[in-house]
Structure formats: C-alpha cells, structure tokens
Design a protein around this motif. Structure first.
Motif, PDB file in Angstrom:
ATOM      1  N   TRP A  26       0.822  -1.208   0.000  1.00 16.27           N
ATOM      2  CA  TRP A  26       0.000   0.000   0.000  1.00 16.27           C
ATOM      3  C   TRP A  26       0.859   1.263   0.000  1.00 16.27           C
ATOM      4  CZ3 TRP A  26      -3.314  -2.275   4.538  1.00 16.27           C
ATOM      5  CH2 TRP A  26      -4.191  -3.238   4.028  1.00 16.27           C
ATOM      6  N   GLN A  27       1.975   1.232   0.709  1.00 18.93           N
ATOM      7  CA  GLN A  27       2.854   2.391   0.755  1.00 18.93           C
ATOM      8  C   GLN A  27       3.374   2.720  -0.638  1.00 18.93           C
ATOM      9  OE1 GLN A  27       3.579   4.422   3.226  1.00 18.93           O
ATOM     10  NE2 GLN A  27       5.161   5.618   2.174  1.00 18.93           N
ATOM     11  N   GLU A  28       3.796   1.703  -1.376  1.00 21.14           N
ATOM     12  CA  GLU A  28       4.330   1.933  -2.722  1.00 21.14           C
ATOM     13  C   GLU A  28       3.232   2.450  -3.653  1.00 21.14           C
ATOM     14  OE1 GLU A  28       7.535  -0.287  -5.578  1.00 21.14           O
ATOM     15  OE2 GLU A  28       5.999  -1.535  -4.627  1.00 21.14           O
ATOM     16  N   LEU A  29       2.033   1.874  -3.536  1.00 17.63           N
ATOM     17  CA  LEU A  29       0.919   2.353  -4.354  1.00 17.63           C
ATOM     18  C   LEU A  29       0.606   3.809  -4.049  1.00 17.63           C
ATOM     19  CD1 LEU A  29      -1.420  -0.758  -4.051  1.00 17.63           C
ATOM     20  CD2 LEU A  29      -0.491   0.128  -6.194  1.00 17.63           C
ATOM     21  N   ALA A  30       0.581   4.160  -2.773  1.00 16.83           N
ATOM     22  CA  ALA A  30       0.258   5.526  -2.384  1.00 16.83           C
ATOM     23  C   ALA A  30       1.300   6.505  -2.897  1.00 16.83           C
ATOM     24  CB  ALA A  30       0.134   5.624  -0.864  1.00 16.83           C
ATOM     25  N   GLU A  31       2.562   6.125  -2.893  1.00 14.94           N
ATOM     26  CA  GLU A  31       3.615   7.032  -3.343  1.00 14.94           C
ATOM     27  C   GLU A  31       3.449   7.421  -4.806  1.00 14.94           C
ATOM     28  OE1 GLU A  31       7.131   5.494  -0.285  1.00 14.94           O
ATOM     29  OE2 GLU A  31       7.093   4.818  -2.386  1.00 14.94           O
ATOM     30  N   TYR A  32       2.895   6.518  -5.614  1.00 15.50           N
ATOM     31  CA  TYR A  32       2.726   6.809  -7.035  1.00 15.50           C
ATOM     32  C   TYR A  32       1.323   7.293  -7.386  1.00 15.50           C
ATOM     33  CZ  TYR A  32       7.208   4.549  -8.009  1.00 15.50           C
ATOM     34  OH  TYR A  32       8.548   4.236  -8.053  1.00 15.50           O
ATOM     35  N   LEU A  33       0.299   6.858  -6.650  1.00 18.82           N
ATOM     36  CA  LEU A  33      -1.080   7.120  -7.037  1.00 18.82           C
ATOM     37  C   LEU A  33      -1.841   8.038  -6.090  1.00 18.82           C
ATOM     38  CD1 LEU A  33      -2.024   3.475  -8.063  1.00 18.82           C
ATOM     39  CD2 LEU A  33      -1.857   5.419  -9.611  1.00 18.82           C
ATOM     40  N   LEU A  34      -1.517   8.013  -4.817  1.00 20.21           N
ATOM     41  CA  LEU A  34      -2.278   8.767  -3.823  1.00 20.21           C
ATOM     42  C   LEU A  34      -1.331   9.259  -2.732  1.00 20.21           C
ATOM     43  CD1 LEU A  34      -5.225   9.565  -3.335  1.00 20.21           C
ATOM     44  CD2 LEU A  34      -5.508   7.491  -1.974  1.00 20.21           C
ATOM     45  N   PRO A  35      -0.495  10.245  -3.042  1.00 20.19           N
ATOM     46  CA  PRO A  35       0.561  10.660  -2.108  1.00 20.19           C
ATOM     47  C   PRO A  35       0.047  11.081  -0.734  1.00 20.19           C
ATOM     48  CG  PRO A  35       0.933  11.604  -4.291  1.00 20.19           C
ATOM     49  CD  PRO A  35      -0.417  10.976  -4.327  1.00 20.19           C
ATOM     50  N   LYS A  36      -1.165  11.615  -0.652  1.00 18.84           N
ATOM     51  CA  LYS A  36      -1.655  12.064   0.648  1.00 18.84           C
ATOM     52  C   LYS A  36      -1.887  10.900   1.616  1.00 18.84           C
ATOM     53  CE  LYS A  36      -6.568  12.092  -0.680  1.00 18.84           C
ATOM     54  NZ  LYS A  36      -7.781  12.924  -0.813  1.00 18.84           N
TER      55      LYS A  36
END
Length: 547
Positions: A26-36
């Motif tokens: 999830w952290q990697e996904l958030a860094e590229y898709l949902l930074p907040k």
C-alpha cells in the motif's frame, strides 16, 4: 491490565502482523497514485512534499478518473439509484404500499445528500481508496445530535478487518489518534486511562494518544434485550497506552461498509486496478525521468573544451564542461521522439488498467446504428458488469440498508401501512449499469418481435407467448420512467373493466337503435296491419282451444 484488555490488544497485534506485507504494498501504491495516503510505513511531516517519486501525472489522473466513474455508475446524484420494493409483489401494486415506498425512498435519498451527512465527500474518499488499494472503509452512523445520518471514511492504515466463517467482514479494529483535550471532549476525563489523565494534569493537552475501537460480534448476549450491552455487535474503546477500557456500547447491525475491488482465495484485503498497473506505473515514471534528463541535455548540452588530455571524468550533466583531446569525440545526441512514443504506449497501458477504454465507449451518436449501440452496451456489460455487480453487493447495498434501518429506528420514516407489518423490504438499484442491462433486454424484445413478424402474420396466436403488461412495465423502467407514473395493476384492471362496460353499453345502444329502425321500416310495409291482426286472432283461437 484486565484479561479483556489483554485479549483485545493481543488480537490487534496479530491482525497487524498478518497484514504487514500489505502495508509495504500500500505504501508503494500511495507514493505513485495517492501521495496524501503515503504514510503506511513512513511518517511524513505535516505539510511536507509527497511527490518525490512522480515524474508523470498519468497514473494519478487514471485513478481519479476511475474513482469518479465509480461514483457516477454506482451512486449518481443526478438520478435515483435505488428504489424500495416489498418482497411480496402483490403488495407493491396496492395504493397505500406504493405511496409509502415512494415517500420512504424520497426521505432516504434526501438524507444521503443532506450536506451535514458528508456522504459525497466521504464516499468519494472510499472510492479512491478502493481504486488504489483495493479496500475501502466507510462508517455509517448518526450525528451526535441525532438529527440525521453521518458518513465517515477511515484510513486503511488505521483499520484492521477480519472475516467470519462465511467470508463476510464482521470485525473492525480501528485506531483513533486523539490529543488529550480531544479525548476529554469525546469520552470524559473520568473515563480516561492513567497516562492520558497525567498529560492533562501536566497541561500537555496537545499530546497525542492512541485509542482502539474494537467492533465485533457479541456472542454472549441476551437477544431478548435491546440495551447497549446486548446488541448484536459490541463496541469497546481502549486507551492503548494506559491499557484501560474507556467505554463500551454496541450496534444493532454492523456499522461499517467495507467494499473490496477483488479478492484472492485466503486473503482478507482486496486487490485493486492500481496493483495491476503498478509495474507499468513504475516504468512510466522511470521513462519520464529519463526523458526529462535527455531533453535537458539537448536544450543545454554538455560542452567540449580543447585540451591536451582529459583532466577529469566527462561531465555529462546539462551545461557540463569537459576538457578533451582534439582526437576524442563526445556523443551528445538523443532521440526524444522514440522516447515519447514509448512513453505514450506505457500511458495507454496504465489507462487500460483503470478501464478508460471501457468506460468511454461511445454508446450513441449519429454514426452508430441501433445494432451497433446494442453490441457496444453488451460489450460494456461483459467487461465491467461483474466488477460493478460485486460492488453493488458489497458497497451500495449494505450502505443503503444500514442507512434505512437507522432512519426507521430513529422515526425518520413514515409509519408503514398495516399490510406491510412483518413484510420484508428489498432494495433495487437503478444505476447506469443496471439501466444498461435493462435497455439491452428491451432491445432484445424489439429484435425478437421483428424476427417473428412474418410468422406472426400467418399465426397471430404466437404473440400470446408474451406477457404484454409485464413487457410494458419493464420497458418503461428500462427507459427510466418514474415508477409512480405507472398505474397499479388494480387501477389498470378497473379502467379495463370500465372500458369493457362502456363498450357493452355502446353495443347494446347500437342494437336497440337497429331494432327500432327495423320496426319503423316494417310499419310501412303494405298489408302488414291486416296480417298482424290475423296472426293475433289465430293465436287467440289456439289459446282458447287450449283452455
């Protein structure tokens, strides 16, 4: 520490350990898709930049586009996307039931979109979590003043879920992060644990503490009682640092809606389109960085300065100056067009992972025939239908049912008619997905009638196979006609009866007029009066003989 607190905190730790691998994903996904949301395994400073890894905005745009499509296809504000029906179809045709269902539907729809309910904002956050992480968490409750519904989206970082034996999520452990002053406002100073009270005593009201809210089935309850201690689901709040129970209450039904995009066998948390697209997203960002560097070098290329020999490593950064021997060459060329072409191909892959090619199918237009429109809609249903069918069952369905039960218990619904006492109520969803399916069915009817046209002309009885009234109602529904514009079966039968009586009366009047006209014509026949008298005399003689 009591045994109950120990058990709850031990289970929280186990649930955290079991999903550790998910958090890095999830952290990697958030860094590229949902930074907040990029704070699963990192603790960024408030207000800090979170876009260090992004060199192309396409992945974020694709995720946002699919989340917006979810909202428009499942729960569009511009149209009624659910309706209430009694399980007993006969009840749905009675006037009182139809009026009550329509009124209850209106009130429920208005309650969803009441600004203080925050439905639009919170459901949009859940849609985005669903697209990026594969799992969203939505809480549905009542406002503190009990004046209406309240929707809250939960950060997946702070939410731990578990399934029951049937594969349904019935347990949520939620981490609340509150300052000492906020905890006093929410729970009261006398209920807080030792460490939190000490912070208050030392005037550290802004110090933050973690609380656990555990919502899980209650197995040791008295089902005959409806107090908080005997409700179907228990809600226990623990001051984690103080290892102290702050309070306990309950819910009559599960207050969380936890949609999952897709699940794999043996996994509790869902998988998302973002996970499918992640390799292409990382490649696209690497391409973006390379192309930016290449473009920079072409616009501001490194320079060569004659020298007896190279005195240092070549300075290949933009604007770098490298001394060189006259017999040496430094290649500074680049092929930006090929890089851009490869980049666009990768963007297409990302868009496809987020269903852009499906969601933007041109369903109508002057360039398309009716058959082509039908085929496009059928293709749309084949590709996206199963996914949205699951979301209706796991997302909009439980959400509407939970809100309806809350409003019924709060007295916000009109009193049901007596005929509905003990009757089951179901919800039907009129989203564009469901509407598209019904329009496909309606188009299939037209094609069937056209194919049977020649045969029906020879044998009209073939058309008796079709239920005309049901076909008419369902086609009207497929075209979006409001149900309260359609008369009930009782009203239709009454109107048909009146029409039949009027036709019979008209036929009888016509017969009487025809008889009177015939009598008038007979009266003008020569010798008819003498013949009538003779017949009457004969009848009298015959009658007298009989005496």
């Amino acid at each position: 520490m009591s045994k109950r607190v120990h058990d709850l905190l031990a289970r929280l730790k186990r649930m955290g350990d079991q999903r550790r691998q998910w958090e890095s994903h999830w952290q990697e996904l958030a860094e590229y898709l949902l930074p907040k949301r990029a704070d699963f395994t990192a603790t960024p400073q408030p207000g800090g930049k979170r876009t260090d890894k992004q060199f192309d905005a396409t992945p974020m745009q694709a995720a946002r586009g699919l989340a917006a499509s979810l909202d428009g296809l499942l729960k569009p504000k511009t149209q009624r996307w659910f309706s209430l029906r009694a399980e007993d179809e006969a009840l749905n045709e009675t006037h009182d039931v139809k009026l009550w269902l329509r009124t209850a539907e209106d009130r429920l729809f208005n309650a969803f979109y009441e600004p203080s309910a925050r439905f639009l904002q919170r459901s949009a956050e859940v849609d985005l979590d669903l697209v990026v992480f594969g799992t969203g968490v939505l809480f549905i409750g009542e406002r503190s003043d009990e004046s209406g519904l309240l929707f809250q989206s939960l950060h997946l970082r702070d939410s731990f879920v578990a399934e029951n034996a049937d594969g349904e999520i019935d347990t949520v452990f939620r981490i609340l992060r509150l300052t000492a002053s906020q905890a006093v406002q929410k729970f009261g100073a006398e209920k807080l644990g030792r460490r939190t009270r000490e912070a208050l005593d030392r005037n550290r009201e802004d110090e933050e503490f973690e609380f656990l809210q555990a919502v899980l089935p209650r197995h040791d309850r008295d089902a005959r009682r409806s107090d908080a201690a005997n409700m179907k689901f228990a809600s226990v709040i623990v001051d984690i640092g103080s290892e102290h129970i702050v309070g306990e209450s309950g819910f009559r039904d599960f207050p969380f809606v936890i949609p999952r995009w897709d699940t794999a066998s043996g996994e509790v948390y869902g998988r998302s389109p973002g996970m499918l697209a992640l390799p292409d997203i990382k490649t696209l960002n690497a391409m973006g960085k390379t192309i930016l560097e290449a473009g920079h070098k072409i616009v501001n290329p490194p320079l060569l300065v004659p020298n007896d020999g190279i005195g240092a490593n070549p300075r290949t950064f933009p604007g770098g100056v490298t001394p060189f021997d006259a017999g040496l060459l430094l290649h500074t060329g680049g092929n930006i067009p090929i890089g851009r072409e490869m980049q666009n191909d990768m963007r297409g892959q990302v868009w496809s992972a987020f269903f852009r090619n499906v969601l933007q199918l041109p369903f109508d237009g002057p360039q398309m025939t009716a058959t082509e429109i039908l085929e496009r809609k059928a293709e749309f249903m084949r590709v996206i239908g199963p996914t949205f069918g699951r979301l209706e069952a796991d997302y909009t369905g439980p959400m509407v049912e939970r809100a309806f039960r809350l409003m019924m218990r709060a007295g916000a619904m009109p009193k049901p008619p007596d005929v509905l006492a003990g009757a089951d109520i179901r919800f039907e969803y009129a989203s564009p997905i469901a509407k598209a399916q019904k329009q496909i069915d309606a188009a299939a009817l037209g094609k069937t009638v056209a194919d049977l046209g020649a045969l029906a002309a020879q044998n009209p009885a073939i058309l008796d196979n079709f239920d005309d009234d049901r076909v008419a109602r369902e086609i009207a529904e497929a075209n979006g006609l409001p149900q309260h514009w359609i008369r009930s079966s009782e009203e239709v039968a009454e109107r048909r009866g009146q029409r039949e009586q009027a036709a019979q009366a008209q036929a009888l009047t016509a017969d009487l007029m025809a008889g009177a006209d015939a009598a008038g014509k007979l009266a003008n026949v020569p010798g008819l009066e003498k013949l009538t008298g003779a017949l009457a005399g004969g009848a009298g003689i015959a009658g007298g003989g009989g005496q």
